[in-house]
Design a protein around this motif. Structure first.
Motif, PDB file in Angstrom:
ATOM      1  N   SER A 100       0.813  -1.215   0.000  1.00  0.00           N
ATOM      2  CA  SER A 100       0.000   0.000   0.000  1.00  0.00           C
ATOM      3  C   SER A 100       0.849   1.270   0.000  1.00  0.00           C
ATOM      4  O   SER A 100       0.417   2.305  -0.492  1.00  0.00           O
ATOM      5  N   ARG A 101       2.074   1.205   0.528  1.00  0.00           N
ATOM      6  CA  ARG A 101       2.902   2.412   0.619  1.00  0.00           C
ATOM      7  C   ARG A 101       4.352   2.020   0.739  1.00  0.00           C
ATOM      8  O   ARG A 101       4.684   1.049   1.413  1.00  0.00           O
ATOM      9  N   VAL A 102       5.225   2.784   0.082  1.00  0.00           N
ATOM     10  CA  VAL A 102       6.672   2.584   0.178  1.00  0.00           C
ATOM     11  C   VAL A 102       7.303   3.934   0.460  1.00  0.00           C
ATOM     12  O   VAL A 102       6.946   4.938  -0.159  1.00  0.00           O
ATOM     13  N   TYR A 103       8.236   3.968   1.411  1.00  0.00           N
ATOM     14  CA  TYR A 103       8.936   5.207   1.737  1.00  0.00           C
ATOM     15  C   TYR A 103      10.410   4.895   1.927  1.00  0.00           C
ATOM     16  O   TYR A 103      10.775   3.973   2.655  1.00  0.00           O
ATOM     17  N   VAL A 104      11.266   5.657   1.249  1.00  0.00           N
ATOM     18  CA  VAL A 104      12.707   5.569   1.433  1.00  0.00           C
ATOM     19  C   VAL A 104      13.166   6.914   1.961  1.00  0.00           C
ATOM     20  O   VAL A 104      12.871   7.957   1.362  1.00  0.00           O
ATOM     21  N   ALA A 105      13.878   6.905   3.081  1.00  0.00           N
ATOM     22  CA  ALA A 105      14.381   8.147   3.668  1.00  0.00           C
ATOM     23  C   ALA A 105      15.489   8.697   2.779  1.00  0.00           C
ATOM     24  O   ALA A 105      16.439   7.998   2.446  1.00  0.00           O
TER      25      ALA A 105
END
Length: 154
Positions: A100-105
């Motif tokens: 549902s969601r992907v986040y890379v800092a």
């Protein structure tokens, strides 16, 4: 390569499309749907008045489709290379289930990855399978560490 005029692959460039005379003229394409004057009058007192998106005509004011982060199905991925992007993580985790969601800092100064990210799954079972398979997996010359994300304390 795909021609933007006719949609055919590999035959020709868009600028030399033999079918461009048969295509619809550019004036027939409409960017925005026509808004009745009553809707704009109800939304604000004048043309130059800012109206928040949630208060515009046709907006759903219930807030049901607002996406909230589900910490329960969130997986933390560490030891990522500097070149890793969100699309790379999505491609890596997609075989395990619906993401549902992907986040890379990302470091704001350098624009490079900070070495960790988060992946949210729709189902908790899919997240558990991804943790079991990818923890210790070699990716981009580094060994990933995949674990459950600790919930936020706000």
């Amino acid at each position: 390569m795909v021609c933007r005029t006719c949609g055919k692959k590999g035959d020709h460039w868009t600028s030399r499309c033999p079918y461009k005379d048969l295509a619809l003229p550019a004036e027939s394409f409409v960017d925005k749907p026509a808004v009745p004057e009553t809707a704009t009058a109800a939304a604000g007192s004048g043309k130059n008045t800012y109206v928040p998106p949630g208060m515009r005509a046709g907006a759903d004011r219930s807030g049901t489709d607002m996406r909230r982060r589900n910490d329960e199905n969130s997986v933390r991925v560490t030891n990522l290379s500097e070149d890793t992007r969100e699309a790379d993580l999505h491609e890596l985790f997609r075989p395990f289930g619906a993401v549902s969601r992907v986040y890379v800092a990302i470091d704001q100064k350098t624009g490079m990855s900070r070495g960790f990210g988060f992946v949210n799954f729709v189902n908790k079972d899919d997240a558990q399978r991804a943790i079991n398979k990818l923890n210790g997996y070699g990716y981009d010359n580094l060994i990933l560490r995949v674990e459950w994300a600790t919930p936020r304390t706000n």
